[in-house]
Design an enzyme around this catalytic site. Structure first.
Site, PDB file in Angstrom:
ATOM      1  CG  HIS A   1       8.938   0.876   1.036  1.00 53.04           C
ATOM      2  ND1 HIS A   1       8.212   1.240   2.148  1.00 53.04           N
ATOM      3  CD2 HIS A   1       8.764   1.882   0.144  1.00 53.04           C
ATOM      4  CE1 HIS A   1       7.616   2.399   1.933  1.00 53.04           C
ATOM      5  NE2 HIS A   1       7.926   2.805   0.723  1.00 53.04           N
TER       6      HIS A   1
ATOM      7  CG  HIS B   1       0.355  -2.698   3.455  1.00 52.07           C
ATOM      8  ND1 HIS B   1       0.513  -1.867   2.378  1.00 52.07           N
ATOM      9  CD2 HIS B   1      -0.089  -1.902   4.457  1.00 52.07           C
ATOM     10  CE1 HIS B   1       0.180  -0.636   2.681  1.00 52.07           C
ATOM     11  NE2 HIS B   1      -0.199  -0.626   3.942  1.00 52.07           N
TER      12      HIS B   1
ATOM     13  CD  GLU C   1      -2.042   2.020   6.236  1.00 58.87           C
ATOM     14  OE1 GLU C   1      -1.957   2.528   5.098  1.00 58.87           O
ATOM     15  OE2 GLU C   1      -1.444   0.984   6.564  1.00 58.87           O
TER      16      GLU C   1
ATOM     17  CG  HIS D   1      -6.536   1.899   2.330  1.00 58.60           C
ATOM     18  ND1 HIS D   1      -5.454   2.632   1.896  1.00 58.60           N
ATOM     19  CD2 HIS D   1      -7.417   1.876   1.295  1.00 58.60           C
ATOM     20  CE1 HIS D   1      -5.649   3.009   0.637  1.00 58.60           C
ATOM     21  NE2 HIS D   1      -6.839   2.560   0.257  1.00 58.60           N
TER      22      HIS D   1
ATOM     23  CG  HIS E   1      -4.167  -0.524   1.733  1.00 58.32           C
ATOM     24  ND1 HIS E   1      -4.434  -1.226   2.895  1.00 58.32           N
ATOM     25  CD2 HIS E   1      -3.191   0.354   2.073  1.00 58.32           C
ATOM     26  CE1 HIS E   1      -3.672  -0.794   3.879  1.00 58.32           C
ATOM     27  NE2 HIS E   1      -2.899   0.167   3.401  1.00 58.32           N
TER      28      HIS E   1
END
Length: 450
Positions: free
Chosen positions: A294, A338, A344, A371, A377
């Protein structure tokens, strides 16, 4: 794709080109030729310079515009402070918990200025350092003969419900859900509703610098957001120099107002690089893996405001998650679990998000999540189970959906409005999202009798 099919048709003409030096005139010959400030401007206009950067900023980042108007903007009465009910106040509560909000309400009987509520942020606009995040909601157009400008910073507006019909000094923009617009520091404008529709959405305000297109590096010279797709208004003016207007100003998170006897929208011609603009998110050219793993969400950055102190570190990134093909092999396709040194803040314009499918009490359109710096999260338990066991065939993800993220290098604090007054904060968000994760550890059998 590659552009959005809007329910509300476009009604204005635009110029194009991100940060291009443009010129436009509503009356032919209104722009002086070969100079900025002649002894007498054409048609008896006044020359006025609007500087978005210091005069001595490097040429490649210098942003300024010369406008030619009927009455200079300096002609107004003294500003008076207005009560703002602390809804714009840059006072923050810093907490490390993961946070999520239910869809925000559209407050009844308010306009654009009255409907702005700061939910989170960091820094101080007086020091020109920091960011602020707002939720806006309005049910009526701004009152006749009123206008607004923000002295604190540039505002990136993300509509979620209803279109904004924006009249600015540089001309007019129609901004619909699926589009964004940037309203630079100090530019005068007013917001009208279209056909009486209510409006709701998100705002990212940066106190320092301006938004840029991200560097493409090995990607090359194309893809992501292309400069040609940004739309800038053409000159349009009204001639009203014998009536009373009210100018609202946000100055260090405090609202002020002043009266003047002329319209602020009297710019007959302009030229330069400092202006409002809009962008259709449907034109974003998404890049992703065609092998495995990803990629970082940085690949979905539309606009960035960079930090001079730390190359590659953003004061704010505006990142989107549009419809896109997922083809990675032997790969957990949603974002992994992560912890990020960046903070974020996510919002959802429509549809659902791959890592959090939503539903009642989940991550829903018109809601948000935060977050913060180093707060753990990732996918909720249901999304993890689904992604871990689904057949990995090519699939179009996010069809009918558009999520976005405001990412910042700052620790982000929450206002009192965001914590309690809006009554939308989900008290059980961490437990409901990750409390159901199971112990799946299966150690190998030993053969030595241990």
């Amino acid at each position: 794709m590659p552009f959005t099919k809007f329910e509300i048709p476009e009604k204005y003409a635009y110029q194009t080109g991100f940060l291009a030096n443009l010129e436009t005139e509503a009356i032919p010959g209104a722009l002086p030729i070969g100079q900025n400030s002649p002894q007498k401007c054409p048609y008896g206009l006044y020359a006025e310079k609007i500087s978005g950067t210091a005069f001595t900023a490097p040429r490649w980042e210098n942003q300024q515009t010369w406008v030619y108007r009927i009455i200079p903007s300096a002609s107004h009465a003294a500003f008076e402070a207005l009560p703002s009910d602390s809804r714009l106040e840059a006072k923050f509560n810093y907490i490390p918990d993961q946070l999520r909000w239910d869809p925000f309400d559209v407050n009844p009987d308010v306009d654009w200025v009255q409907g702005l509520n700061m939910v989170a942020g960091s820094g101080d606009p007086a020091l020109k350092n920091g960011v602020a995040y707002y939720i806006y909601g309005a049910t009526r157009s701004m009152a006749e003969k009123t206008a607004f400008y923000d002295a604190d910073g540039d505002m990136l507006v993300v509509p979620q419900l209803g279109a904004l019909d924006i009249c600015s000094e540089m001309g007019r923009l129609l901004v619909r859900p699926g589009e964004i617009c940037v309203l630079p520091r100090g530019i005068r404008y007013r917001v009208d509703l279209v056909d009486g529709q209510h409006i709701r959405g998100y705002v990212l305000e940066i106190y320092n610098g301006h938004f840029q297109l991200p560097e493409l590096g090995p990607i090359g010279s194309n893809c992501l957001a292309n400069a040609r797709d940004f739309q800038i208004p053409v000159a349009a003016f009204t001639h009203d120099s014998n009536s009373t207007w009210t100018m609202y100003n946000k100055f260090r998170a405090q609202l002020f107002s002043a009266s003047q006897n002329h319209t602020p929208f009297d710019v007959v011609a302009w030229e330069g690089r400092y202006y409002p603009y809009k962008y259709d998110l449907g034109r974003f050219n998404t890049i992703g893996t065609i092998s495995y793993d990803h990629p970082d969400p940085s690949l979905n950055t539309v606009l960035t405001a960079t930090s001079n102190a730390h190359p590659g570190t953003a004061i704010a990134d505006f990142v989107i998650f549009p419809p896109r093909w997922l083809v990675a092999e032997d790969t957990f396709r949603p974002p992994s679990y992560h912890r990020n040194c960046m903070s974020e803040f996510m919002g959802l314009i429509q549809g659902s998000y791959i890592a959090k499918e939503g539903g009642k009490g989940g991550f829903q359109a018109a809601g948000a999540s935060l977050h913060n710096c180093m707060s753990s999260h990732g996918p909720d338990a249901a999304a993890f189970d689904k992604a871990s066991n689904e057949e990995l065939v090519p699939v179009k993800a996010g069809v009918g959906s558009m999520a976005f993220m405001f990412e910042s290098c700052y620790m982000v604090g929450i206002t009192d409005w965001g914590l309690t007054k809006c009554s939308k904060l989900q008290s059980q968000y961490p437990e409901e999202s990750w409390g159901g994760l199971r112990d799946q550890f299966k150690p190998p059998r030993t053969t030595n009798g241990a």
